[in-house]
Design a protein around this motif. Structure first.
Motif, PDB file in Angstrom:
ATOM      1  N   VAL A 258       0.918  -1.228  -0.110  1.00 37.24           N
ATOM      2  CA  VAL A 258       0.059   0.058   0.074  1.00 37.24           C
ATOM      3  C   VAL A 258       0.950   1.185  -0.037  1.00 37.24           C
ATOM      4  CG1 VAL A 258      -1.670   1.079   1.249  1.00 37.24           C
ATOM      5  CG2 VAL A 258      -1.734  -1.148   1.204  1.00 37.24           C
ATOM      6  N   PRO A 259       0.685   2.256  -0.896  1.00 36.63           N
ATOM      7  CA  PRO A 259       1.376   3.394  -0.943  1.00 36.63           C
ATOM      8  C   PRO A 259       1.133   4.442   0.030  1.00 36.63           C
ATOM      9  CG  PRO A 259      -0.109   3.395  -2.820  1.00 36.63           C
ATOM     10  CD  PRO A 259      -0.460   2.198  -1.978  1.00 36.63           C
ATOM     11  N   GLY A 260       1.341   4.053   1.481  1.00 36.85           N
ATOM     12  CA  GLY A 260       1.001   4.613   2.615  1.00 36.85           C
ATOM     13  C   GLY A 260       2.344   5.243   3.258  1.00 36.85           C
ATOM     14  N   LEU A 261       1.915   5.911   4.421  1.00 38.55           N
ATOM     15  CA  LEU A 261       2.903   6.735   5.125  1.00 38.55           C
ATOM     16  C   LEU A 261       3.905   5.545   5.758  1.00 38.55           C
ATOM     17  CD1 LEU A 261       3.698   9.573   5.653  1.00 38.55           C
ATOM     18  CD2 LEU A 261       2.331   9.529   7.747  1.00 38.55           C
ATOM     19  N   ALA A 262       3.452   4.555   6.197  1.00 33.79           N
ATOM     20  CA  ALA A 262       4.228   3.685   7.082  1.00 33.79           C
ATOM     21  C   ALA A 262       5.560   3.132   6.656  1.00 33.79           C
ATOM     22  CB  ALA A 262       3.277   2.458   7.332  1.00 33.79           C
ATOM     23  N   LYS A 263       5.711   2.883   5.230  1.00 34.14           N
ATOM     24  CA  LYS A 263       6.814   2.508   4.567  1.00 34.14           C
ATOM     25  C   LYS A 263       7.924   3.559   5.064  1.00 34.14           C
ATOM     26  CE  LYS A 263       6.931   4.529   0.050  1.00 34.14           C
ATOM     27  NZ  LYS A 263       5.642   4.872  -0.534  1.00 34.14           N
ATOM     28  N   PHE A 264       7.573   4.758   5.052  1.00 38.44           N
ATOM     29  CA  PHE A 264       8.829   5.665   5.325  1.00 38.44           C
ATOM     30  C   PHE A 264       9.589   5.368   6.725  1.00 38.44           C
ATOM     31  CE2 PHE A 264       6.187   8.577   2.676  1.00 38.44           C
ATOM     32  CZ  PHE A 264       7.047   8.452   1.552  1.00 38.44           C
ATOM     33  N   PHE A 265       8.737   4.871   7.558  1.00 37.70           N
ATOM     34  CA  PHE A 265       9.322   4.653   8.838  1.00 37.70           C
ATOM     35  C   PHE A 265      10.592   3.823   8.947  1.00 37.70           C
ATOM     36  CE2 PHE A 265       5.260   5.419  10.547  1.00 37.70           C
ATOM     37  CZ  PHE A 265       5.601   6.579  11.228  1.00 37.70           C
ATOM     38  N   VAL A 266      10.699   2.548   8.229  1.00 33.16           N
ATOM     39  CA  VAL A 266      11.763   1.673   8.175  1.00 33.16           C
ATOM     40  C   VAL A 266      12.785   2.240   7.143  1.00 33.16           C
ATOM     41  CG1 VAL A 266      12.487  -0.726   7.605  1.00 33.16           C
ATOM     42  CG2 VAL A 266      10.178  -0.313   8.538  1.00 33.16           C
ATOM     43  N   GLN A 267      12.141   2.578   5.813  1.00 39.54           N
ATOM     44  CA  GLN A 267      13.040   2.963   4.953  1.00 39.54           C
ATOM     45  C   GLN A 267      13.932   4.189   5.157  1.00 39.54           C
ATOM     46  OE1 GLN A 267      11.270   4.504   1.115  1.00 39.54           O
ATOM     47  NE2 GLN A 267      10.923   2.202   0.723  1.00 39.54           N
ATOM     48  N   SER A 268      13.125   5.221   5.949  1.00 40.07           N
ATOM     49  CA  SER A 268      13.998   6.420   6.276  1.00 40.07           C
ATOM     50  C   SER A 268      14.795   6.187   7.424  1.00 40.07           C
ATOM     51  CB  SER A 268      13.027   7.751   6.271  1.00 40.07           C
ATOM     52  OG  SER A 268      11.804   7.581   5.745  1.00 40.07           O
ATOM     53  N   THR A 275      14.707  14.188   7.994  1.00 41.79           N
ATOM     54  CA  THR A 275      13.616  14.990   8.247  1.00 41.79           C
ATOM     55  C   THR A 275      12.464  14.346   7.566  1.00 41.79           C
ATOM     56  OG1 THR A 275      14.438  15.450   6.139  1.00 41.79           O
ATOM     57  CG2 THR A 275      14.365  17.285   7.695  1.00 41.79           C
ATOM     58  N   LEU A 276      12.521  13.395   6.962  1.00 41.60           N
ATOM     59  CA  LEU A 276      11.377  12.402   6.500  1.00 41.60           C
ATOM     60  C   LEU A 276      10.914  11.653   7.542  1.00 41.60           C
ATOM     61  CD1 LEU A 276       9.537  11.925   3.873  1.00 41.60           C
ATOM     62  CD2 LEU A 276      11.222  10.077   3.080  1.00 41.60           C
ATOM     63  N   LEU A 277      11.845  11.083   8.181  1.00 41.57           N
ATOM     64  CA  LEU A 277      11.311  10.350   9.346  1.00 41.57           C
ATOM     65  C   LEU A 277      10.848  10.901  10.308  1.00 41.57           C
ATOM     66  CD1 LEU A 277      11.830   7.594  10.820  1.00 41.57           C
ATOM     67  CD2 LEU A 277      14.024   8.054  11.350  1.00 41.57           C
ATOM     68  N   LEU A 278      11.251  12.046  10.784  1.00 46.26           N
ATOM     69  CA  LEU A 278      10.669  13.009  11.838  1.00 46.26           C
ATOM     70  C   LEU A 278       9.281  13.547  11.382  1.00 46.26           C
ATOM     71  CD1 LEU A 278      13.465  15.321  13.134  1.00 46.26           C
ATOM     72  CD2 LEU A 278      12.004  13.687  14.277  1.00 46.26           C
ATOM     73  N   GLY A 279       9.179  13.822   9.919  1.00 47.19           N
ATOM     74  CA  GLY A 279       7.882  14.284   9.381  1.00 47.19           C
ATOM     75  C   GLY A 279       6.746  13.194   9.865  1.00 47.19           C
ATOM     76  N   ALA A 280       7.036  12.006   9.302  1.00 48.47           N
ATOM     77  CA  ALA A 280       6.032  11.000   9.438  1.00 48.47           C
ATOM     78  C   ALA A 280       5.951  10.702  10.903  1.00 48.47           C
ATOM     79  CB  ALA A 280       6.743   9.773   8.768  1.00 48.47           C
ATOM     80  N   LEU A 281       6.833  10.653  11.696  1.00 46.16           N
ATOM     81  CA  LEU A 281       6.700  10.317  13.219  1.00 46.16           C
ATOM     82  C   LEU A 281       5.765  11.714  13.770  1.00 46.16           C
ATOM     83  CD1 LEU A 281       7.863   8.054  15.023  1.00 46.16           C
ATOM     84  CD2 LEU A 281       9.635   9.892  15.599  1.00 46.16           C
ATOM     85  N   ILE A 282       6.010  12.647  13.419  1.00 43.80           N
ATOM     86  CA  ILE A 282       5.089  13.693  13.976  1.00 43.80           C
ATOM     87  C   ILE A 282       3.714  13.723  13.702  1.00 43.80           C
ATOM     88  CG2 ILE A 282       4.695  16.214  14.163  1.00 43.80           C
ATOM     89  CD1 ILE A 282       7.836  16.521  13.894  1.00 43.80           C
ATOM     90  N   ILE A 283       3.694  13.303  12.349  1.00 39.48           N
ATOM     91  CA  ILE A 283       2.051  13.093  11.642  1.00 39.48           C
ATOM     92  C   ILE A 283       1.375  12.045  12.688  1.00 39.48           C
ATOM     93  CG2 ILE A 283       0.858  12.363  10.074  1.00 39.48           C
ATOM     94  CD1 ILE A 283       1.873  15.052   9.454  1.00 39.48           C
ATOM     95  N   TYR A 284       2.029  10.788  12.545  1.00 37.78           N
ATOM     96  CA  TYR A 284       1.540   9.702  13.517  1.00 37.78           C
ATOM     97  C   TYR A 284       1.189  10.193  15.036  1.00 37.78           C
ATOM     98  CZ  TYR A 284       0.932   6.164   9.829  1.00 37.78           C
ATOM     99  OH  TYR A 284       0.628   5.520   9.002  1.00 37.78           O
ATOM    100  N   SER A 285       2.139  10.713  15.487  1.00 38.88           N
ATOM    101  CA  SER A 285       2.195  11.019  17.141  1.00 38.88           C
ATOM    102  C   SER A 285       1.020  12.107  17.317  1.00 38.88           C
ATOM    103  CB  SER A 285       3.306  11.842  17.609  1.00 38.88           C
ATOM    104  OG  SER A 285       4.398  11.026  17.237  1.00 38.88           O
ATOM    105  N   SER A 286       0.692  13.308  16.014  1.00 39.84           N
ATOM    106  CA  SER A 286      -0.346  13.992  16.584  1.00 39.84           C
ATOM    107  C   SER A 286      -1.564  13.325  16.127  1.00 39.84           C
ATOM    108  CB  SER A 286      -0.289  15.153  15.414  1.00 39.84           C
ATOM    109  OG  SER A 286       1.142  15.199  15.231  1.00 39.84           O
ATOM    110  N   ILE A 287      -1.801  12.303  15.280  1.00 43.92           N
ATOM    111  CA  ILE A 287      -2.954  11.638  14.862  1.00 43.92           C
ATOM    112  C   ILE A 287      -3.456  11.088  16.217  1.00 43.92           C
ATOM    113  CG2 ILE A 287      -4.112   9.784  13.667  1.00 43.92           C
ATOM    114  CD1 ILE A 287      -2.435  10.675  11.390  1.00 43.92           C
ATOM    115  N   LEU A 288      -2.337  10.453  16.833  1.00 45.42           N
ATOM    116  CA  LEU A 288      -2.582   9.454  18.012  1.00 45.42           C
ATOM    117  C   LEU A 288      -3.166  10.487  19.140  1.00 45.42           C
ATOM    118  CD1 LEU A 288      -2.305   6.672  19.037  1.00 45.42           C
ATOM    119  CD2 LEU A 288      -0.033   7.284  19.845  1.00 45.42           C
ATOM    120  N   MET A 289      -2.550  11.594  19.317  1.00 41.50           N
ATOM    121  CA  MET A 289      -2.665  12.365  20.735  1.00 41.50           C
ATOM    122  C   MET A 289      -4.138  13.041  20.209  1.00 41.50           C
ATOM    123  SD  MET A 289       0.597  14.003  21.371  1.00 41.50           S
ATOM    124  CE  MET A 289       2.097  13.034  21.603  1.00 41.50           C
TER     125      MET A 289
END
Lengths: 309, 369
Positions: A258-268, A275-289
């Motif tokens: 699936v062309p989603g955000l999750a692949k960036f975690f391992v790849q980046s 920056t890409l890693l932090l960006g993805a992480l911040i997005i997910y943390s904000s969604i979670l919160m």
């Protein structure tokens, strides 16, 4: 009430800042950098690249720059590995896919889970109780990276009902079926068991007996009285469920491509694309919160016993 | 004389028989014994642990988990046929398929000669293993082989050593850190409690599995032992939070009870009260929670290995075996199904055992799932 909501909303920001800080320094602690390619570049070029991305500055300065850019310009910075676009572009392109998969999986789990839970609670100790509950036990015990490949083996490779992988743009809506089932199975199982047991508990309580004694019909007793109380544990489970959906999507997206955000975690993380890693992480943390915040507020609306002062 | 005195002081019922006290744990054990699924789960778990520990003994009748035999690549599982037979069948099938493609009904001279050579090779080829010469093609692979001709059964057994080991270490770490932090926070209260709870709350709001993924990817090393250590660290980092919360809650509710008051009044020290009086009373909940979280650690490890961040070949864990098998599972499905089944059965058993234990220790549990 309003005061509680505002206070709770404001508490998201310091937590988010802590997350960003931890991640920023955790990511930099690891050996290696984004410009360690297989082919070593001449030192001058490396220095120039570092200069371009301000990586020659001390770490705290880089941190300050990153946070100010993020807070005031909502700018996640350039990607260190993919030169064509910046991080916001990649996030904007892949987040909708992940969000769609997550929302479909979560709603599938909630509606089916609550429905099945109600039926098994009302028909306790009959086949309509045993069969769904056995499926639920399977759902809890079998991890999603087993469910995914096994589904793929039967539904896609052996019987060829569904495409093995791909996404809506090329493959049509059929492509979302298997990822959604795989992702939602665990939550379906938890929610079904949770709503069954809590409904059983509520049905034994005094106020239900009172409602029955008043002569209300069974339907009204269940849907108007019992269900509201029985949904409390389910609502409070939604917070953790959200975080598990996010974690689970890493596996599901990689199985079904699936062309989603999750692949960036391992790849980046492997690429050291900070920056890409932090960006993805911040997005997910904000969604979670935000999800946790919504759950908290919803909880206080459903349960009148809780007063936030 | 002394023993008689002791006997006299024991409580007796009206028939002058000594009364045996029923402790909370004994009571729980009795309830657990009635739960057939939980006892079944307990036996399955014990069986896995037995096999995994016996496999550490050198003479255990199992093939090597990392010995590469290229001739035996991708052999299907079989109870009766030896590797040589399967290899012969495979080659025969391949050759006749080629012959058919070229428009011939039967094999030609050259191909028949090739098969004869293979038969000869199968009967006579030997291999050195552990100082003994064995006929390599006489081996049997109950669960088939993988892409390097390694025995799947041996790899699954080795994988269960790693997976169960991580489960045990994760649980023990969670218990150690969680109980320490939880009891400090719960017993001392006040500012210490406030800060510890805040810290746990913040850790909770992080997407910690994602942080673990990043940690593992960042510190990915080529050294297998280092990788396993990293895995332990990553899992231990986040494992203790819930345990600490539970223990803290128990301590808060117990620390003002009468028996603690009594101990305090006769001058027992803080450590003594915590270790000898409060902890034994929280033991039930700690056991239940540890059993329930044990499969979570195994899942976390398998999850990381599946993403290629944990254990990788020639080592194996259930997660890495499943991960290796996903590619080519349409041709070699046994590589996926056996590790998946091994893992699922264990998780099943563990879940039943955990549920049973919870019901046994807390029959009126409100948050029973």
């Amino acid at each position: 009430m309003t005061k509680f909501i505002i206070k709770r909303l404001l508490s998201i920001f310091p937590t988010l800042l802590i997350v960003i800080t931890i991640c920023f320094f955790l990511v930099r602690m690891a050996p290696g950098g984004p410009f360690d390619l297989e082919k070593t570049l001449p030192k001058v070029i490396q220095d120039n690249m570092k200069k371009k991305y301000h990586m020659d500055e001390p770490l705290w300065k880089q941190y300050g720059r990153y946070v100010t850019d993020l807070v005031f310009k909502l700018d996640f910075g350039p990607s260190y590995r993919y030169q064509d676009h910046d991080v916001s572009y990649y996030i904007g392109k892949s987040l909708p896919n992940s969000a769609m998969l997550g929302i479909i999986a979560l709603s599938l789990a909630v509606f089916l889970g609550v429905g099945v839970g109600i039926i098994s609670a009302l028909k306790q100790n009959t086949l309509a109780d045993y069969i769904p509950m056995s499926i639920a036990v399977i759902g809890i015990s079998v991890p999603n990276f087993v469910v995914g490949p096994v589904l793929m083996y039967y539904l896609a490779l052996k019987w060829q009902w569904l495409p093995t992988s791909g996404w809506i743009m090329e493959g049509g809506p059929k492509t979302i079926i298997m990822p959604a089932i795989t992702l939602s199975l665990v939550f379906f199982a938890y929610i079904a068991r949770l709503s069954r047991s809590s409904l059983l508990e509520v049905l034994r309580s005094d106020y239900i007996r009172t409602a029955r004694a008043k002569g209300l019909s069974g339907r009204v007793v269940i849907f108007k009285h019992a269900l509201k109380g029985a949904m409390l544990p389910v609502v409070s489970y939604l917070g953790p469920a959200f975080s598990f959906i996010i974690t689970g999507s890493v596996v599901v997206e990689s199985i079904f491509r699936v062309p989603g955000l999750a692949k960036f975690f391992v790849q980046s993380a492997l690429n050291r694309d900070y920056t890409l890693l932090l960006g993805a992480l911040i997005i997910y943390s904000s969604i979670l919160m935000v999800a946790n915040f919504v759950v908290d507020v919803a909880y206080s609306f459903i349960d009148p016993r809780i007063s936030y002062k | 004389m002394n023993t008689q005195e002791k006997n006299n002081s024991q409580p007796v019922n009206e028939f002058n028989q000594p009364i045996k006290g029923v402790s909370l744990n004994l009571d729980a054990w009795r309830r657990l014994k009635k739960n057939k699924m939980a006892i079944g789960g307990l036996f399955v778990v014990l069986f896995y642990i037995l096999i995994a520990s016996l496999a550490f003994i050198p003479g255990f009748p199992i093939h090597s988990y990392d010995k590469i035999i290229l001739d035996h690549q991708h052999l299907p599982p079989s109870l009766t046929k030896t590797a040589g037979d399967l290899l012969y069948e495979k080659t025969e099938k391949k050759l006749s398929a080629i012959a058919k493609k070229r428009g011939r009904e039967s094999l030609n001279e050259e191909e028949i000669q090739e098969l004869k050579d293979l038969r000869h090779q199968i009967e006579n080829e030997t291999m050195e293993e552990d100082g003994k010469t064995i006929k390599v093609h006489q081996r049997r692979y109950l669960f088939g082989t993988d892409y390097h001709g390694r025995d799947m059964l041996a790899r699954i057994v080795f994988g269960s050593q790693v997976s169960i080991g991580i489960g045990i270490v994760g649980t023990l770490t969670a218990m150690l850190i969680g109980i320490t932090i939880g009891s400090i926070a719960g017993y001392s209260g006040g500012r210490t409690d406030y800060f510890l709870v805040r810290f746990i709350d913040i850790m909770y709001s992080l997407p910690y599995m994602i942080l673990v993924i990043i940690f593992m990817a960042m510190f990915k090393s080529d050294n297998q032992i280092q990788r396993i250590i990293n895995l332990y660290i990553a899992i231990a980092m986040v494992s203790w939070l819930t345990m600490a919360r539970i223990v803290r809650g128990q301590f808060i509710s117990l620390k003002n009870s009468e028996f603690v008051e009594a101990a305090r009044s006769i001058g027992a020290s803080k450590t003594h009260i915590i270790i000898r009086h409060i902890l034994p009373n929280t033991l039930g909940i700690i056991i239940v929670f540890s059993t329930l979280s044990f499969p979570q650690f195994i899942l976390a490890e398998a999850f990381l290995s599946f993403l290629g961040l944990g254990i990788s070949a020639p080592f194996a864990s259930w997660g890495s075996l499943i991960s290796d098998a996903v590619e080519g599972m349409d041709l070699f499905p046994w590589r996926l199904f056996f590790p998946a089944a091994a893992m699922t059965i264990f998780l099943f058993a563990m879940n039943f055992l955990g549920d049973g234990l919870r019901d046994a220790f807390d029959p009126q549990s409100k948050n029973r799932l």
